[in-house]
Design a protein around this motif. Sequence first.
Motif, PDB file in Angstrom:
ATOM      1  N   VAL A  92      -9.383   0.419  -2.602  1.00  0.00           N
ATOM      2  CA  VAL A  92      -9.749   1.751  -3.443  1.00  0.00           C
ATOM      3  C   VAL A  92     -10.637   2.660  -2.043  1.00  0.00           C
ATOM      4  CG1 VAL A  92     -11.362   2.791  -5.454  1.00  0.00           C
ATOM      5  CG2 VAL A  92     -10.500   0.622  -5.765  1.00  0.00           C
ATOM      6  N   VAL A  93     -11.540   2.123  -1.499  1.00  0.00           N
ATOM      7  CA  VAL A  93     -11.926   2.618  -0.427  1.00  0.00           C
ATOM      8  C   VAL A  93     -10.843   3.355   0.664  1.00  0.00           C
ATOM      9  CG1 VAL A  93     -13.862   2.714   1.729  1.00  0.00           C
ATOM     10  CG2 VAL A  93     -14.293   2.002  -0.843  1.00  0.00           C
ATOM     11  N   GLN A  94     -10.357   2.459   0.951  1.00  0.00           N
ATOM     12  CA  GLN A  94      -8.488   2.804   1.894  1.00  0.00           C
ATOM     13  C   GLN A  94      -8.147   3.982   1.180  1.00  0.00           C
ATOM     14  OE1 GLN A  94      -7.690  -1.056   1.866  1.00  0.00           O
ATOM     15  NE2 GLN A  94      -7.541  -1.078   4.316  1.00  0.00           N
ATOM     16  N   LYS A  95      -7.513   3.522   0.115  1.00  0.00           N
ATOM     17  CA  LYS A  95      -6.752   4.343  -0.412  1.00  0.00           C
ATOM     18  C   LYS A  95      -6.875   6.049  -0.736  1.00  0.00           C
ATOM     19  CE  LYS A  95      -3.953   1.706  -2.677  1.00  0.00           C
ATOM     20  NZ  LYS A  95      -3.183   1.079  -4.341  1.00  0.00           N
ATOM     21  N   VAL A  96      -8.408   5.723  -1.014  1.00  0.00           N
ATOM     22  CA  VAL A  96      -9.352   7.204  -1.369  1.00  0.00           C
ATOM     23  C   VAL A  96      -9.423   7.726  -0.197  1.00  0.00           C
ATOM     24  CG1 VAL A  96     -11.343   8.367  -1.503  1.00  0.00           C
ATOM     25  CG2 VAL A  96     -10.502   6.503  -3.021  1.00  0.00           C
ATOM     26  N   ALA A  97      -9.810   7.060   1.514  1.00  0.00           N
ATOM     27  CA  ALA A  97      -9.819   7.113   2.782  1.00  0.00           C
ATOM     28  C   ALA A  97      -8.521   7.797   2.788  1.00  0.00           C
ATOM     29  CB  ALA A  97     -10.856   6.529   3.109  1.00  0.00           C
ATOM     30  N   SER A  98      -7.834   7.493   3.023  1.00  0.00           N
ATOM     31  CA  SER A  98      -6.069   7.397   3.617  1.00  0.00           C
ATOM     32  C   SER A  98      -5.902   8.760   2.832  1.00  0.00           C
ATOM     33  CB  SER A  98      -5.518   6.719   3.295  1.00  0.00           C
ATOM     34  OG  SER A  98      -4.040   6.545   3.736  1.00  0.00           O
ATOM     35  N   VAL A  99      -5.884   9.192   1.609  1.00  0.00           N
ATOM     36  CA  VAL A  99      -5.385  10.361   1.012  1.00  0.00           C
ATOM     37  C   VAL A  99      -6.332  11.602   0.959  1.00  0.00           C
ATOM     38  CG1 VAL A  99      -5.726  11.401  -0.594  1.00  0.00           C
ATOM     39  CG2 VAL A  99      -4.502   9.345  -1.054  1.00  0.00           C
ATOM     40  N   ALA A 100      -7.847  11.302   1.358  1.00  0.00           N
ATOM     41  CA  ALA A 100      -8.604  12.543   2.264  1.00  0.00           C
ATOM     42  C   ALA A 100      -8.469  12.527   3.613  1.00  0.00           C
ATOM     43  CB  ALA A 100     -10.154  12.430   1.687  1.00  0.00           C
ATOM     44  N   ALA A 101      -8.007  11.619   4.131  1.00  0.00           N
ATOM     45  CA  ALA A 101      -7.275  12.438   5.583  1.00  0.00           C
ATOM     46  C   ALA A 101      -6.144  13.054   6.103  1.00  0.00           C
ATOM     47  CB  ALA A 101      -7.193  11.433   6.736  1.00  0.00           C
ATOM     48  N   ARG A 102      -5.199  12.383   4.990  1.00  0.00           N
ATOM     49  CA  ARG A 102      -3.935  13.346   5.240  1.00  0.00           C
ATOM     50  C   ARG A 102      -4.006  15.048   4.382  1.00  0.00           C
ATOM     51  NH1 ARG A 102       0.548   8.764   5.042  1.00  0.00           N
ATOM     52  NH2 ARG A 102      -0.837   7.122   5.280  1.00  0.00           N
ATOM     53  N   GLU A 103      -5.191  15.214   4.283  1.00  0.00           N
ATOM     54  CA  GLU A 103      -4.676  16.631   3.056  1.00  0.00           C
ATOM     55  C   GLU A 103      -5.486  17.610   4.491  1.00  0.00           C
ATOM     56  OE1 GLU A 103      -7.044  15.634  -0.986  1.00  0.00           O
ATOM     57  OE2 GLU A 103      -8.009  16.247   0.319  1.00  0.00           O
ATOM     58  N   ARG A 149     -13.149  13.972   9.069  1.00  0.00           N
ATOM     59  CA  ARG A 149     -14.714  13.184   9.376  1.00  0.00           C
ATOM     60  C   ARG A 149     -15.286  13.845   7.856  1.00  0.00           C
ATOM     61  NH1 ARG A 149     -15.613  12.744  14.385  1.00  0.00           N
ATOM     62  NH2 ARG A 149     -14.911  10.769  14.453  1.00  0.00           N
ATOM     63  N   ARG A 150     -15.222  14.596   7.540  1.00  0.00           N
ATOM     64  CA  ARG A 150     -15.778  15.778   6.919  1.00  0.00           C
ATOM     65  C   ARG A 150     -15.360  15.090   5.621  1.00  0.00           C
ATOM     66  NH1 ARG A 150     -15.909  21.005   8.741  1.00  0.00           N
ATOM     67  NH2 ARG A 150     -17.022  20.181  10.239  1.00  0.00           N
ATOM     68  N   ASN A 151     -14.325  15.532   5.369  1.00  0.00           N
ATOM     69  CA  ASN A 151     -13.041  15.543   4.158  1.00  0.00           C
ATOM     70  C   ASN A 151     -13.400  13.748   3.436  1.00  0.00           C
ATOM     71  OD1 ASN A 151     -11.791  16.799   2.262  1.00  0.00           O
ATOM     72  ND2 ASN A 151      -9.840  15.422   2.661  1.00  0.00           N
ATOM     73  N   VAL A 152     -13.241  13.361   4.868  1.00  0.00           N
ATOM     74  CA  VAL A 152     -12.908  11.566   3.897  1.00  0.00           C
ATOM     75  C   VAL A 152     -14.648  10.974   3.611  1.00  0.00           C
ATOM     76  CG1 VAL A 152     -13.165   9.095   5.110  1.00  0.00           C
ATOM     77  CG2 VAL A 152     -11.855  10.748   5.972  1.00  0.00           C
ATOM     78  N   ILE A 153     -15.724  11.600   4.391  1.00  0.00           N
ATOM     79  CA  ILE A 153     -16.756  11.582   3.761  1.00  0.00           C
ATOM     80  C   ILE A 153     -17.177  11.979   2.388  1.00  0.00           C
ATOM     81  CG2 ILE A 153     -19.202  11.990   3.879  1.00  0.00           C
ATOM     82  CD1 ILE A 153     -18.999  11.370   7.083  1.00  0.00           C
ATOM     83  N   ARG A 154     -16.853  13.609   2.421  1.00  0.00           N
ATOM     84  CA  ARG A 154     -16.868  13.637   1.183  1.00  0.00           C
ATOM     85  C   ARG A 154     -15.694  13.434  -0.192  1.00  0.00           C
ATOM     86  NH1 ARG A 154     -13.789  16.548  -2.224  1.00  0.00           N
ATOM     87  NH2 ARG A 154     -12.043  15.871  -0.460  1.00  0.00           N
ATOM     88  N   ALA A 155     -14.870  13.172   0.011  1.00  0.00           N
ATOM     89  CA  ALA A 155     -14.184  12.578  -1.316  1.00  0.00           C
ATOM     90  C   ALA A 155     -14.702  10.904  -1.550  1.00  0.00           C
ATOM     91  CB  ALA A 155     -12.310  12.261  -0.388  1.00  0.00           C
ATOM     92  N   VAL A 156     -15.036   9.793  -0.750  1.00  0.00           N
ATOM     93  CA  VAL A 156     -15.334   8.260  -0.525  1.00  0.00           C
ATOM     94  C   VAL A 156     -16.872   8.163  -1.406  1.00  0.00           C
ATOM     95  CG1 VAL A 156     -16.102   6.269   0.372  1.00  0.00           C
ATOM     96  CG2 VAL A 156     -14.152   7.756   1.315  1.00  0.00           C
ATOM     97  N   GLU A 157     -17.991   9.270  -1.037  1.00  0.00           N
ATOM     98  CA  GLU A 157     -18.536   9.388  -1.611  1.00  0.00           C
ATOM     99  C   GLU A 157     -18.545   9.814  -2.880  1.00  0.00           C
ATOM    100  OE1 GLU A 157     -21.829  11.625   1.071  1.00  0.00           O
ATOM    101  OE2 GLU A 157     -21.654   9.495   2.056  1.00  0.00           O
ATOM    102  N   GLU A 158     -17.971  11.252  -3.301  1.00  0.00           N
ATOM    103  CA  GLU A 158     -17.893  11.734  -4.167  1.00  0.00           C
ATOM    104  C   GLU A 158     -17.785  11.048  -5.427  1.00  0.00           C
ATOM    105  OE1 GLU A 158     -16.180  15.442  -5.120  1.00  0.00           O
ATOM    106  OE2 GLU A 158     -17.908  16.512  -3.562  1.00  0.00           O
ATOM    107  N   ILE A 159     -16.037  10.115  -4.722  1.00  0.00           N
ATOM    108  CA  ILE A 159     -15.126   9.182  -6.124  1.00  0.00           C
ATOM    109  C   ILE A 159     -15.843   7.799  -6.180  1.00  0.00           C
ATOM    110  CG2 ILE A 159     -13.225   7.917  -6.076  1.00  0.00           C
ATOM    111  CD1 ILE A 159     -12.043  10.478  -4.529  1.00  0.00           C
ATOM    112  N   THR A 160     -16.383   7.788  -5.632  1.00  0.00           N
ATOM    113  CA  THR A 160     -17.436   5.686  -5.089  1.00  0.00           C
ATOM    114  C   THR A 160     -18.582   6.434  -5.028  1.00  0.00           C
ATOM    115  OG1 THR A 160     -17.269   5.711  -2.785  1.00  0.00           O
ATOM    116  CG2 THR A 160     -14.800   5.335  -3.822  1.00  0.00           C
TER     117      THR A 160
END
Length: 140
Positions: free
Chosen positions: A24-35, A100-111
Amino acid sequence: MAQQNSDPPADVGAPGRTTIASLVVQKVASVAAREIAGVYTLGGGGVSRTLGAIKERIPGSGTATTTGVSVEVGEKQAAIDLDLVADYGARLPDVAQSVRRNVIRAVEEITSLEVIEVNLTITDVHLPGEDDEADSSRVE
């Protein structure tokens, strides 16, 4: 002015435990990085990209979304490592900071996990027209 509900959610203090899987964390981080603009793809350069493209075409392989992302997930924290290919011309320090900023935001908000670190390795730079040349020489 909108009023905010300050009552705690109904399940706070309820018995039981929630576990967030590494996938789950891998997928969230992947999507956030690709944005982020300037990220061409995740994963390694050259051969790794070619193998990744082949794996993506295999039904049920499930690796396309998480290629180039590895995580360590604990009960309350996560650490994330990303390998990415940047677009040629993108300012790499800015891309890294934005990812880095987007991945942290997404993972922390979602998980609701605390992200303690996001390590980036820029493995390659994608040149304009690079894929066009590879596709034109491929025999089908």
